[in-house]
Design an enzyme around this catalytic site. Structure first.
Site, PDB file in Angstrom:
ATOM      1  N   ASP A 450       1.041  -1.305  -0.099  1.00  0.00           N
ATOM      2  CA  ASP A 450       0.128  -0.042  -0.013  1.00  0.00           C
ATOM      3  C   ASP A 450       0.834   1.277  -0.001  1.00  0.00           C
ATOM      4  OD1 ASP A 450      -2.247   1.642   0.195  1.00  0.00           O
ATOM      5  OD2 ASP A 450      -2.709   1.507   2.304  1.00  0.00           O
ATOM      6  N   LEU A 451       0.784   2.068  -0.930  1.00  0.00           N
ATOM      7  CA  LEU A 451       1.416   3.372  -1.119  1.00  0.00           C
ATOM      8  C   LEU A 451       1.226   4.296  -0.064  1.00  0.00           C
ATOM      9  CD1 LEU A 451       1.599   4.040  -4.998  1.00  0.00           C
ATOM     10  CD2 LEU A 451       3.214   2.866  -3.776  1.00  0.00           C
ATOM     11  N   ASP A 493      -4.211   2.571  -4.611  1.00  0.00           N
ATOM     12  CA  ASP A 493      -2.902   2.832  -4.788  1.00  0.00           C
ATOM     13  C   ASP A 493      -2.415   1.411  -3.819  1.00  0.00           C
ATOM     14  OD1 ASP A 493      -3.698   3.051  -2.220  1.00  0.00           O
ATOM     15  OD2 ASP A 493      -2.534   5.056  -1.786  1.00  0.00           O
TER      16      ASP A 493
END
Length: 836
Positions: A450-451, A493
């Site tokens: 997960d960004l 993202d």
């Protein structure tokens, strides 16, 4: 084929045998209805078609026909009545063309091959879809003048188009009809493409009344250029036969057609009596093969080319004169990817017994190097004595269909933005990896990424910049991952990988490469350079995993722990993982909430909402939720509501709140008189629960509390998750009198686009902007702009997190409608003195 006036088959040529799979002896003498899917209905249809041909001289029809092996095809038929002088018996000639590929494309893949257009007579403008423009080889889709659009139609076809446009309206059946009485249009026309050439298109359109814009012509266009050859060949033969039937004399072509018909009839008679006419049949076969759009090649017993039809010449790049006598293998460079081993199809076919045909899918490379996807049929040819005389090879070009199907399959399994696998395909691959682990085949691991800080790019540079960042980062991840790994974008993202054939430590090293690719990545936009981070969870895929859902949940927990421990790091889940255990213990809230819903452990609080433009007035407040502790204290919603969201308890909690608020208000009639509005929060999951809407309506109908005293508050993220369902939900309850407020407004880049669609009454400006507006000109402008846009759209605004008098005064100066926060009034139990 030849039919009697009663629909009995009298004549049946070799092309009919090839198309339907029945020999002449099997077909002649039977009712033609047996070729249809429903024999009885097919016989009735054929009888009517013959009657139409008798009345008009000719009749055209289309429909599904059945072949001997049980498969069906789309048959385009032309019926022509022949005089008794032609054959010695009154008969009807029926020509059949197989248009199944065209039918499949037109009917099953309309989004790929169909373009749409709309003509507004009032403005004289024609609006054309991008797909229609692409079919015409042109760019753009700006509306054009109808006159300019008609100029693109071939001069010979414009008269037909104008005749169709001027068709008189049909009689009106009843005064109550609202649809246009003009008949629908259907025609095949030639239109000029971007390269100046003309292509055939089938246009279909109908008149519709579009509200205030009046009567408009809505239509579609299908490219039928490649289907025209078979149709035109059938049409030419039909015209010749019609001329014969009318007794036109002195025309050599018609005389030839008469002789051909008579010979077919005599030939079928000889078939019935055991005679042969081999040379005549070969001539007819070659004449028929010449008009086929499929490629046909004939090789002799030694495997050398004896014949190519024109379609085969075009596909292979060899002419008949060049190819005759050459080994078939020198012309047919075909790969069969699905074959277990390399084989020579022609040699196999020559070695087969009588009637043993070969069918395969392959890739043909032409003389010029162009590759075609083809269905290959090879059948040995034996003489009457059983002696092998050659092999017939049929090539059906399915390149376009394969390309379309491959495109559709790719779109169904891949993320359109990054080209990585999508969630559905990823979970299918993860399921396969889990099954292999259960079978003890190999070890594997799941990586969930997960960004961090991605939202900054979206908020600063816009959605398009965020998309570009994800595309670039996906390419960097592909370079860091292994070729054998399954890599997907799950949405937003979030990314995930299945690392095959590796230990947990090896998966951790792959995760480290992904993290390094993230931290070294730079994104340039508008002269600014952005960096992003990543939180990564790694979970081994073992036989002990209960399901794909459990693996995804564990990886999500591991990723959360990486975020919780400082972000931009990796958390590898192992046995006796203390951090994961603490994370999993959070689920105890689920048990506590279930117990609270059954008992009396939930408490209602309220927080006032004050108007900024006046003092006093009626009461306006928001209902808040607390969880009672055994020692008498209360737990705030931030501790337990996330667990309730994850484990789908929010719909039950929201029902409890609505029920308790109404019960409390019913017991306080004087308070209800002073009440302007009580706001109740609804979660994202409740908005998606269609049964809650019916529950709320039932509660409102039973309660004496006026519905306009209630306001339901929804979050921006919850509203835009399914905008259509949200709008339907809001409108249904607003019809009962309820009002709606949109919370957390301004936190997403899609806020203003959805604000136009959502029929809410109040906009809550997110508190993060309100608290910072003293020190940040950007936040102050966001508050001002949101307030002005909301007022233009007829919504009133509420500012959250008002913590002091300075913020309060700034909000008044900006003409915000309402304020809420601890400076206005801290949350208090609902049963406290509401006047304080």
């Amino acid at each position: 084929m030849l039919l009697s006036t009663e629909g009995i088959i009298l004549g049946w040529n070799r092309q009919a045998e090839a198309l339907y799979g029945y020999a002449a002896e099997e077909a002649i003498g039977r009712p033609v209805g047996f070729l249809h899917i429903d024999a009885a209905a097919g016989m009735q249809e054929a009888a009517q078609e013959i009657r139409n041909a008798q009345a008009l001289g000719r009749h055209d029809a289309e429909g599904w026909n059945r072949q001997a092996r049980g498969s069906v095809f789309w048959a385009a038929s032309t019926f022509v009545m022949l005089p008794e002088s032609c054959l010695g018996v009154r008969a009807c000639a029926r020509m059949v063309v197989d248009l199944t590929p065209y039918k499949a494309l037109a009917a099953r893949l309309p989004l790929v091959v169909t373009g749409s257009w709309r003509w507004n007579p009032a403005t004289g403008m024609v609006a054309v879809s991008p797909q229609c423009m692409r079919m015409l080889g042109r760019a753009g889709n700006a509306p054009v003048q109808a006159r300019a659009w008609v100029q693109r139609v071939h001069a010979e076809d414009r008269r037909l188009l104008r005749q169709l446009m001027r068709q008189k309206p049909r009689p009106v059946a009843a005064p109550a009809e609202t649809a246009s009485q003009r008949p629908p249009m259907q025609a095949e026309l030639r239109m000029r493409t971007g390269d100046g050439q003309y292509r055939w298109f089938r246009l279909q359109a109908e008149w519709r009344r579009e509200g205030a814009t009046g009567l408009q012509l809505l239509g579609t266009g299908v490219d039928v250029h490649d289907a025209r050859p078979a149709r035109e060949d059938s049409e030419r033969l039909a015209r010749v036969l019609q001329s014969c039937a009318r007794g036109v004399e002195g025309n050599a072509g018609n005389d030839a057609a008469l002789r051909l018909l008579a010979e077919i009839f005599r030939d079928t008679h000889r078939l019935r009596t055991g005679e042969t006419a081999r040379q005549m049949e070969q001539d007819r076969i070659r004449a028929s093969l010449a008009v086929l759009t499929d490629s046909v090649l004939v090789a002799d017993g030694a495997g050398c080319i004896d014949y190519l039809n024109p379609a085969a010449e075009r596909m292979t790049g060899w002419t008949l004169a060049e190819a005759r006598g050459l080994p078939a293998q020198s012309l047919l460079s075909i790969r069969f990817p699905q074959a277990a081993h390399e084989t020579d199809l022609i040699t196999d076919c020559l070695a087969a017994g009588p009637g043993e045909a070969r069918f395969r899918h392959g890739l043909l490379r032409s003389r010029a190097g162009k590759e075609h996807a083809v269905d290959v049929t090879a059948s040995p040819i034996h003489g009457a004595d059983g002696h092998l005389v050659g092999v017939a090879i049929g090539l059906h070009d399915v390149t376009a269909i394969h390309a379309l199907l491959n495109t559709i399959a790719h779109q169904a399994s891949h993320d359109p933005l990054t080209g990585l696998l999508n969630r559905r395909e990823f979970e299918a691959r993860l399921q396969a990896a889990l099954e292999q682990a259960r079978a003890g085949c190999e070890s594997a691991a799941l990586i969930y990424l997960d960004l961090d800080q991605f939202k900054i790019v979206n908020d600063t540079c816009g959605h398009a910049a965020g998309d570009a960042l994800l595309q670039q980062l996906a390419r960097a991840y592909r370079a860091a991952a292994r070729e054998v790994d399954t890599f997907a974008r799950l949405g937003g993202d979030e990314f995930a990988l299945v690392i095959a054939r590796c230990t947990t430590d090896e998966a951790g090293r792959v995760a480290a490469r992904l993290l390094d690719a993230t931290t070294t990545f730079r994104f340039d936009c508008g002269g600014r350079t952005f960096r992003v981070g990543a939180s990564i969870g790694v979970v081994p895929i073992t036989a002990r995993a209960a399901s794909v859902e459990q693996l995804m949940r564990l990886s999500d927990h591991a990723c959360y722990l990486a975020k919780e421990h400082g972000r931009n790091r990796i958390h590898v889940h192992r046995e006796k993982d203390a951090a994961m255990s603490r994370r999993m213990n959070d689920m105890h809230w689920v048990g506590r909430l279930n117990e609270a819903l059954r008992g009396d452990s939930l408490a209602l609080y309220y927080q006032p909402i004050a108007p900024l433009s006046q003092d006093g007035g009626k009461l306006h407040y928001e209902i808040l939720l607390r969880l009672k502790e055994r020692d008498g204290g209360c737990v705030g919603p931030g501790a337990f509501l996330p667990a309730a969201e994850r484990f789908d308890l929010m719909p039950a909690i929201d029902r409890w709140v609505l029920k308790k608020v109404l019960e409390w208000l019913e017991g306080e009639p004087e308070h209800v008189e002073r009440l302007d509005m009580a706001t109740i929060n609804l979660s994202r999951r409740t908005l998606a629960d269609e049964s809650f809407q019916q529950y709320a309506i039932a509660c409102l109908e039973k309660s004496p509390v006026p519905a306009h005293k209630l306001c339901f508050e929804i979050t921006e993220n919850g509203a835009i998750a399914d905008p259509v369902r949200t709008i339907r939900f809001i409108e249904t309850l607003k019809d009962r009198g309820c009002r709606f407020s949109l919370d957390d407004f301004g936190t997403g880049m899609t806020s203003f686009s959805y604000l136009k669609l959502l029929p809410v009454d109040f906009i809550k400006i997110d508190g993060s902007f309100v608290t910072m507006m003293k020190d940040s000109a950007v936040d102050r402008e966001m508050v001002r702009f949101t307030n002005e846009i909301s007022h233009i759209m007829g919504r009133r605004t509420i500012a959250e997190y008002v913590a002091d008098a300075a913020i309060y005064e700034r909000l008044r100066a900006l003409q915000i409608d309402y304020a809420q926060g601890n400076w206005i009034g801290a949350p208090r139990p609902l049963d406290a003195n509401m006047a304080q």
